[in-house]
Design an enzyme around this catalytic site. Structure first.
Site, PDB file in Angstrom:
ATOM      1  CG  ASP A 135      -1.688   1.258   1.453  1.00 43.31           C
ATOM      2  OD1 ASP A 135      -1.622   2.154   0.584  1.00 43.31           O
ATOM      3  OD2 ASP A 135      -2.374   1.358   2.487  1.00 43.31           O
ATOM      4  CE  LYS A 192      -1.701   6.907  -3.481  1.00 44.31           C
ATOM      5  NZ  LYS A 192      -2.266   6.018  -2.445  1.00 44.31           N
ATOM      6  CD  GLU A 247      -5.041   3.553  -2.454  1.00 42.47           C
ATOM      7  OE1 GLU A 247      -5.925   4.321  -2.011  1.00 42.47           O
ATOM      8  OE2 GLU A 247      -3.904   3.940  -2.775  1.00 42.47           O
ATOM      9  CG  ASP A 249      -9.021   5.235   1.913  1.00 50.28           C
ATOM     10  OD1 ASP A 249      -8.594   5.794   2.936  1.00 50.28           O
ATOM     11  OD2 ASP A 249      -8.276   4.694   1.070  1.00 50.28           O
TER      12      ASP A 249
HETATM   13  P1  ADP Z   1      -2.902   7.456   3.940  1.00 54.86           P
HETATM   14  O1  ADP Z   1      -3.826   6.461   3.322  1.00 54.86           O
HETATM   15  O2  ADP Z   1      -3.245   8.884   3.625  1.00 54.86           O
HETATM   16  O3  ADP Z   1      -1.460   7.155   3.678  1.00 54.86           O
HETATM   17  P2  ADP Z   1      -3.523   6.364   6.632  1.00 54.86           P
HETATM   18  O4  ADP Z   1      -4.642   5.504   6.214  1.00 54.86           O
HETATM   19  O5  ADP Z   1      -2.306   5.712   7.177  1.00 54.86           O
HETATM   20  O6  ADP Z   1      -3.088   7.423   5.532  1.00 54.86           O
HETATM   21  O7  ADP Z   1      -4.117   7.383   7.724  1.00 54.86           O
HETATM   22  C1  ADP Z   1      -3.312   8.278   8.409  1.00 54.86           C
HETATM   23  C2  ADP Z   1      -4.197   9.188   9.251  1.00 54.86           C
HETATM   24  O8  ADP Z   1      -4.912   8.412  10.222  1.00 54.86           O
HETATM   25  C3  ADP Z   1      -3.373  10.208  10.018  1.00 54.86           C
HETATM   26  O9  ADP Z   1      -3.998  11.471   9.943  1.00 54.86           O
HETATM   27  C4  ADP Z   1      -3.432   9.684  11.442  1.00 54.86           C
HETATM   28  O10 ADP Z   1      -3.298  10.719  12.419  1.00 54.86           O
HETATM   29  C5  ADP Z   1      -4.827   9.068  11.472  1.00 54.86           C
HETATM   30  N1  ADP Z   1      -5.004   8.096  12.561  1.00 54.86           N
HETATM   31  C6  ADP Z   1      -4.247   6.981  12.789  1.00 54.86           C
HETATM   32  N2  ADP Z   1      -4.685   6.323  13.887  1.00 54.86           N
HETATM   33  C7  ADP Z   1      -5.758   7.037  14.360  1.00 54.86           C
HETATM   34  C8  ADP Z   1      -6.649   6.880  15.485  1.00 54.86           C
HETATM   35  N3  ADP Z   1      -6.508   5.859  16.342  1.00 54.86           N
HETATM   36  N4  ADP Z   1      -7.627   7.807  15.651  1.00 54.86           N
HETATM   37  C9  ADP Z   1      -7.752   8.841  14.802  1.00 54.86           C
HETATM   38  N5  ADP Z   1      -6.957   9.046  13.741  1.00 54.86           N
HETATM   39  C10 ADP Z   1      -5.960   8.157  13.518  1.00 54.86           C
HETATM   40 MG    MG Z   2      -4.463   4.892   2.256  1.00 54.94          MG
END
Ligand code: ADP
Ligand code: MG
Length: 626
Positions: free
Chosen positions: A8, A70, A185, A207
């Site tokens: 991913d 990205k 995704e 998402d």
């Molecule tokens: P991306 O797909 O954009 O790469 P992710 O799916 O990894 O990102 O999501 C990252 C986001 O999720 C960040 O803003 C992070 O602060 C938030 N996040 C991660 N864990 C939690 C949680 N337990 N509660 C709220 N927000 C969260």
């Molecule tokens: Mg993602």
């Protein structure tokens, strides 16, 4: 033995997973962390940092650190001008490669990283290499040797166009990975939940990540996924939640113009609090003392107050959901399954809003930030094991066509066609004795070529002279399962033919990719050597410091007289000066040799010093106490 993994490659975070005994698992580092922040930093000495370490350098070396790459994959400067304004690093446009249409913003964007420049696929390749490395470490720790992680399935958002998919594939190649398949995704997330096993159904994948929101409506039938519609907001996610909380705190502190370090410390504190509020009803936001905020800051935050604050953000995700449903010709009751993806869907308010909209409980059993990588691993496993034949259908996000007379576009593959897809159209010559025709491939919904995006141009030559309108030229468009387009033109009377794989004008040419591969290998070696030199210098520094310290001992003269061989101090002095002399030179081996020589020369002195220290420590204590 070669291994395959699922990756991913996220805007904020990236992950790698693999299937072990039929079960997909995320590959973690020693501390159990599966996420690799999609951040790359280049130190002044040429060392690259990726992931958490690079993320820390956002504060200390912002001009040498890039993130959110990205957003730039497969895009032209025109596409990302607004985007680039919001990010702290410099983004340029390289000259259009020969044979492409510069008028549509040709050429790949380049991102400045310190004094060097990289294309988005090159930067993503650093993240992918880190993931590949992490996977290889992991397999080695499992006691498996003699293998390479050489193939991967990589995921992209469903709305990624041809150029963006191609850029992602290029990044994989640059990282030394054969990209078996690029998959969507939301499809990966559905696979992770095993929804391919359904006979038929409609799935909404919601998402909400760090900086982007995507909603996809999928149809699954006999194990075949089809994307019915996508929508979203490219600037909505957890980062916005963090900003709202930060603004609140900075208001409460009431001192505008806080130094960068204080702002980053506040950011860290609010993210911590946000994550805690996904599990508990109340939390303490604790900002430790930092430059510009000497007393720190502390505030209780209840989940209720947090929810009131972020309600508008959550509401902003609902309109795209409704729009996607409408595009798919569906209403919420038609949705059978709802899948939650992205770290921000851990927020309970987000879950409630989604549940309310679709009228059903979303799938949340798997970690929302890991589910896409898990699904990619499942797909990789299916592809190599041949266990199951599975097509993953997809739709083209925009129509594809050709420029015809008068600059009008003739569409050959329509928007939202499922792929793999193909289409053909017949053309003829416009003037007598015309021996060549230009084929101009366009993408977009508008009627005029000038309003669409130019993907490629090529020329079919060698048509025998004949009266206008007699030649029969067939143009054939083919989009493969990865969403990559090739175009063939053929004159049917003579069978002369021209085919190109469409490398969009803002993508990388084959030659450029080759060149980057060579450069990345060359740099990999240079980077490695640079690191070895730094390590050698560090080692030398510490030996010099230790020696100088010994030579300042008050009892040095006495030690030399009683416990060292004649001339020992002079030998140490010579070795010390020899090392100091080679230090500024870039010769790693000379530094290492001189370090070794100094180490040898000081060996006896070190032993004596050690014995005296031990004796000193023991003095006055009885043996039992030791
Ligand atoms: P991306 O797909 O954009 O790469 P992710 O799916 O990894 O990102 O999501 C990252 C986001 O999720 C960040 O803003 C992070 O602060 C938030 N996040 C991660 N864990 C939690 C949680 N337990 N509660 C709220 N927000 C969260
Ligand atoms: Mg993602």
């Amino acid at each position: 033995m070669a291994k395959v993994v699922g990756i991913d490659l996220g805007t904020t975070n990236s992950l790698v997973a693999h299937v072990s005994d039929g079960v997909p698992v995320v590959i973690r580092d020693a501390s159990g962390d599966g996420l690799v922040p999609s951040v790359v930093s280049l130190a002044e000495d040429g060392t690259f940092f990726v992931g958490r370490e690079a993320q820390r350098r956002l504060l200390t070396a912002p001009s040498r650190t890039v993130y959110s790459v990205k957003r730039f994959m497969g895009r032209s400067l025109d596409d990302v001008r607004d985007e680039a304004r919001m990010l702290p690093f410099a983004v340029h446009q390289a000259a259009a490669p020969e044979g492409t249409d510069g008028a549509h913003g040709g050429g790949v964007v380049r991102i400045a990283l310190g004094d060097r420049e990289f294309t988005p696929p090159e930067i993503s390749a650093f993240v992918l290499r880190e993931l590949k490395h992490r996977a290889e470490e992991y397999f080695r720790e499992q006691g498996e040797f003699d293998f390479e992680v050489d193939r991967a399935v990589i995921t992209v958002p469903a709305y990624f166009n041809d150029a963006q998919r191609t850029a992602t594939r290029d990044a994989g190649r640059l990282a030394g990975l054969e990209v078996l398949r690029i998959i969507n995704e939301p499809t990966a997330a559905s696979l992770a939940y095993g929804l391919d096993a359904k006979n038929r159904g409609t799935i909404a994948v919601y998402d909400l990540g760090g900086g982007t929101f995507d909603i996809s409506i999928l149809k699954v039938e006999d194990g075949v996924f089809q994307v019915l519609a996508t929508n979203g907001d490219t600037h909505l996610g957890g980062d916005d939640v963090d900003l709202l909380l930060m603004e609140q705190i900075i208001d409460a502190i009431g001192s505008p113009g806080l130094p960068g370090e204080a702002v980053q410390t506040i950011r860290k504190a609010v993210i911590q609090a946000k994550i805690e509020l996904s599990e508990q009803d109340t939390t303490d936001i604790v900002v430790p003392p930092v430059l510009g905020l000497p007393n720190g800051f502390r505030k209780v935050l209840t989940r209720a107050a947090f929810e009131a604050l972020i309600q508008p953000l959550v509401d902003r995700t609902l309109a795209p959901c409704r729009a996607a449903l409408a595009d798919a010709g569906l209403t919420p009751v038609d949705i059978d399954e709802v899948v939650m993806v992205g770290g921000s869907t851990r927020i309970p308010l987000v879950r409630r809003a989604v549940e309310e909209l679709f009228g059903r409980t979303p799938h949340t059993g798997l970690n929302p930030d890991e589910v896409v990588a898990l699904g990619a691993a499942v797909q990789a496993d299916i592809l190599v094991s041949g266990r199951r034949e599975m097509l993953l259908l997809d739709v083209t996000p925009l129509s594809l066509g050709l420029e015809t007379m008068g600059g009008v576009v003739s569409k050959i593959i329509l928007r939202n066609s499922t792929i793999p897809a193909s289409g053909r159209e017949m053309f003829t010559t416009a003037v007598d004795n015309q021996t060549a025709v230009d084929v101009h491939v366009l993408q977009g919904e508008r009627e005029l070529a000038s309003d669409c995006r130019s993907l490629a141009r090529f020329r079919l030559r060698g048509i025998p002279p004949m009266p206008a309108g007699l030649a029969r030229i067939e143009v054939h468009f083919q989009i493969d399962a990865n969403g990559i387009l090739s175009v063939a033109a053929r004159e049917l009377r003579t069978s002369i033919e021209q085919t190109i794989e469409v490398k969009p004008s803002y993508g990388l040419s084959e030659g450029e990719v080759e060149q980057m591969l060579i450069e990345s290998f060359e740099h990999a070696e240079a980077d490695f050597e640079a690191r070895l030199l730094i390590e050698a210098r560090n080692e030398a520094e510490s030996v010099i410091t230790a020696t100088e310290k010994s030579l300042r001992r008050p009892d040095l003269a006495e030690i030399a007289a009683t416990e060292l061989p004649e001339g020992e101090l002079a030998r140490i002095d010579t070795a010390l000066h020899a090392l100091q002399a080679v230090m500024p030179l870039g010769d790693r081996e000379a530094i290492q040799a001189s370090t070794q020589a100094l180490n040898d020369a000081t060996q006896r002195l070190a032993e004596v010093a050690m014995n005296r220290a031990v004796r000193g420590a023991l003095a006055g204590k009885n043996v039992d106490a030791v």
